[in-house]
Scaffold this motif. Structure first.
Motif, PDB file in Angstrom:
ATOM      1  N   GLU A 141       0.826  -1.208   0.000  1.00  0.00           N
ATOM      2  CA  GLU A 141       0.000   0.000   0.000  1.00  0.00           C
ATOM      3  C   GLU A 141       0.859   1.256   0.000  1.00  0.00           C
ATOM      4  O   GLU A 141       0.489   2.288  -0.577  1.00  0.00           O
ATOM      5  CB  GLU A 141      -0.937  -0.008   1.208  1.00  0.00           C
ATOM      6  N   TYR A 143       3.336   1.808  -1.637  1.00  0.00           N
ATOM      7  CA  TYR A 143       3.712   2.093  -3.021  1.00  0.00           C
ATOM      8  C   TYR A 143       2.494   2.239  -3.922  1.00  0.00           C
ATOM      9  O   TYR A 143       2.628   2.314  -5.145  1.00  0.00           O
ATOM     10  CB  TYR A 143       4.611   0.977  -3.550  1.00  0.00           C
ATOM     11  N   GLY A 144       1.309   2.239  -3.333  1.00  0.00           N
ATOM     12  CA  GLY A 144       0.107   2.446  -4.127  1.00  0.00           C
ATOM     13  C   GLY A 144      -0.437   1.203  -4.776  1.00  0.00           C
ATOM     14  O   GLY A 144      -1.228   1.288  -5.720  1.00  0.00           O
ATOM     15  N   ARG A 247       2.966   7.085   2.272  1.00  0.00           N
ATOM     16  CA  ARG A 247       2.007   6.258   2.992  1.00  0.00           C
ATOM     17  C   ARG A 247       2.696   5.407   4.059  1.00  0.00           C
ATOM     18  O   ARG A 247       3.816   4.955   3.880  1.00  0.00           O
ATOM     19  CB  ARG A 247       1.262   5.340   2.023  1.00  0.00           C
ATOM     20  N   ARG A 269       4.585   7.652  -8.024  1.00  0.00           N
ATOM     21  CA  ARG A 269       3.474   7.223  -8.865  1.00  0.00           C
ATOM     22  C   ARG A 269       2.271   8.115  -8.591  1.00  0.00           C
ATOM     23  O   ARG A 269       2.084   8.604  -7.475  1.00  0.00           O
ATOM     24  CB  ARG A 269       3.095   5.763  -8.570  1.00  0.00           C
ATOM     25  N   VAL A 271      -1.540   8.006  -8.125  1.00  0.00           N
ATOM     26  CA  VAL A 271      -2.584   7.028  -7.799  1.00  0.00           C
ATOM     27  C   VAL A 271      -3.801   7.767  -7.250  1.00  0.00           C
ATOM     28  O   VAL A 271      -3.725   8.445  -6.216  1.00  0.00           O
ATOM     29  CB  VAL A 271      -2.095   6.004  -6.752  1.00  0.00           C
ATOM     30  N   ARG A 274      -3.501  11.444  -6.347  1.00  0.00           N
ATOM     31  CA  ARG A 274      -2.455  11.823  -5.400  1.00  0.00           C
ATOM     32  C   ARG A 274      -1.101  11.345  -5.905  1.00  0.00           C
ATOM     33  O   ARG A 274      -1.002  10.353  -6.613  1.00  0.00           O
ATOM     34  CB  ARG A 274      -2.717  11.210  -4.012  1.00  0.00           C
ATOM     35  N   LEU A 276       2.250   9.699  -4.948  1.00  0.00           N
ATOM     36  CA  LEU A 276       2.860   8.881  -3.910  1.00  0.00           C
ATOM     37  C   LEU A 276       4.368   8.839  -4.098  1.00  0.00           C
ATOM     38  O   LEU A 276       4.856   8.557  -5.202  1.00  0.00           O
ATOM     39  CB  LEU A 276       2.306   7.460  -3.945  1.00  0.00           C
TER      40      LEU A 276
END
Length: 315
Positions: A141, A143-144, A247, A269, A271, A274, A276
């Protein structure tokens, strides 16, 4: 890669014992009828165009080459019918092993990508899936990446059925507070940095105006001056007022952010609208590895598959 806290010999012994028990009750041979427990989502069983075979686990199948047994069945339990497909798809999970989110991560993944050769397919137990998921999903999560549907734990058999059980810790492994944030683990070679760039939507050289913490994550507010090295899906509004989210990084240390002086090389990235943060490096203009990575990132042969994570933390 042997996982921390689990001796590869013990895993191999456990699986060997399982194979011996089944061999006595099911008979031998290297070509099998592909029957056994089937997920409820496929009540009529699976259909394969190729007869299942027993093959050596390839030396270049990094995910499973040292899992504790040497032979795998193909098609595997994720419906990959060729070794090339199995290796390619398994390769995207290799970086997760480096994160050491649970001692049985390799066992769980290889039970699907490179299932042990027995007279019928043996799936991972639901409890094994759940403990690996609960330990590793927060890392993904960050890393999305969500826990994928193909690994939905409800698809696997309960512990009282024939299945591969937990060998290590039967509870989810909480990340140690002292562990460096996953986004702050750095590669030290150009190839590793370029692999990170392959996995990233954008790459930016920038200064950081401020860092704030909220709801278990950090927010990095970029200063106005920045240089976009890889634009990807970013829009003008994304680069004009850039805010990067880290995150699951509210409590872990990130040495790069101890001082906000100087510039940073960041990768990330986009996602759900947003941005990240995936990796951050202090900008070092005399660092030959960094200079090489930035200069040649667009000519680097990125893998055909999209890695779930990248391999920071393997050093």
């Amino acid at each position: 890669m042997p996982q921390a806290g689990t001796h590869p010999g013990s895993r191999g012994t456990a699986l060997l014992a399982l194979s011996l028990v089944l061999a006595g009750s099911l008979g031998g041979g290297q070509h099998y009828d592909y029957y056994g427990w089937q997920p409820e989502s496929l009540p009529h069983g699976r259909f394969y165009g190729r007869e299942p075979q027993c093959l050596d686990i390839p030396a270049d199948m990094q995910l499973c080459r040292d899992v504790g047994y040497k032979r795998m069945r193909l098609p595997n339990l994720l419906e990959h019918e060729t070794m090339a497909e199995a290796k390619q798809q398994a390769g995207s999970w290799v970086p997760l092993l480096a994160k050491q989110c649970h001692t049985d991560t390799q066992l769980f993944l290889c039970s699907l990508f490179a299932p042990v050769c027995l007279d019928r397919p043996v799936y991972p137990c639901r409890s094994l899936c759940e403990v690996v998921r609960d330990s590793c999903a927060p890392v993904m999560e960050s890393y999305g990446f969500p826990w994928p549907e193909m690994l939905h734990c409800g698809k696997f058999p309960s512990d009282h059925e024939l299945c591969i059980a937990v060998l290590g810790n039967s509870k989810a492994t909480p990340p140690p507070v002292s562990k460096i944030c996953t986004q702050c683990e750095m590669e030290h070679k150009a190839d590793g940095m370029m692999e990170q760039m392959c996995s990233s939507d954008f790459v930016v050289k920038m200064r950081i105006k401020e860092v704030t913490e909220e709801n278990g994550e950090r927010r990095l507010v970029a200063a106005q001056k920045k240089k976009v090295l890889k634009l990807g899906p970013l829009k003008r509004k994304d680069t004009k007022k850039m805010v990067l989210h880290m995150r699951n990084a509210g409590a872990c240390p990130c040495p790069q952010l101890d001082s906000l002086s100087g510039s940073f090389l960041v990768m990330g990235r986009k996602v759900g609208g947003r941005l990240l943060l995936l990796a951050i490096y202090p900008w070092q203009k005399h660092n030959k590895e960094m200079k090489f990575a930035v200069k040649f990132m667009f000519s680097y042969p990125c893998p055909l598959y999209h890695p779930l994570l990248y391999g920071a933390g393997q050093h």
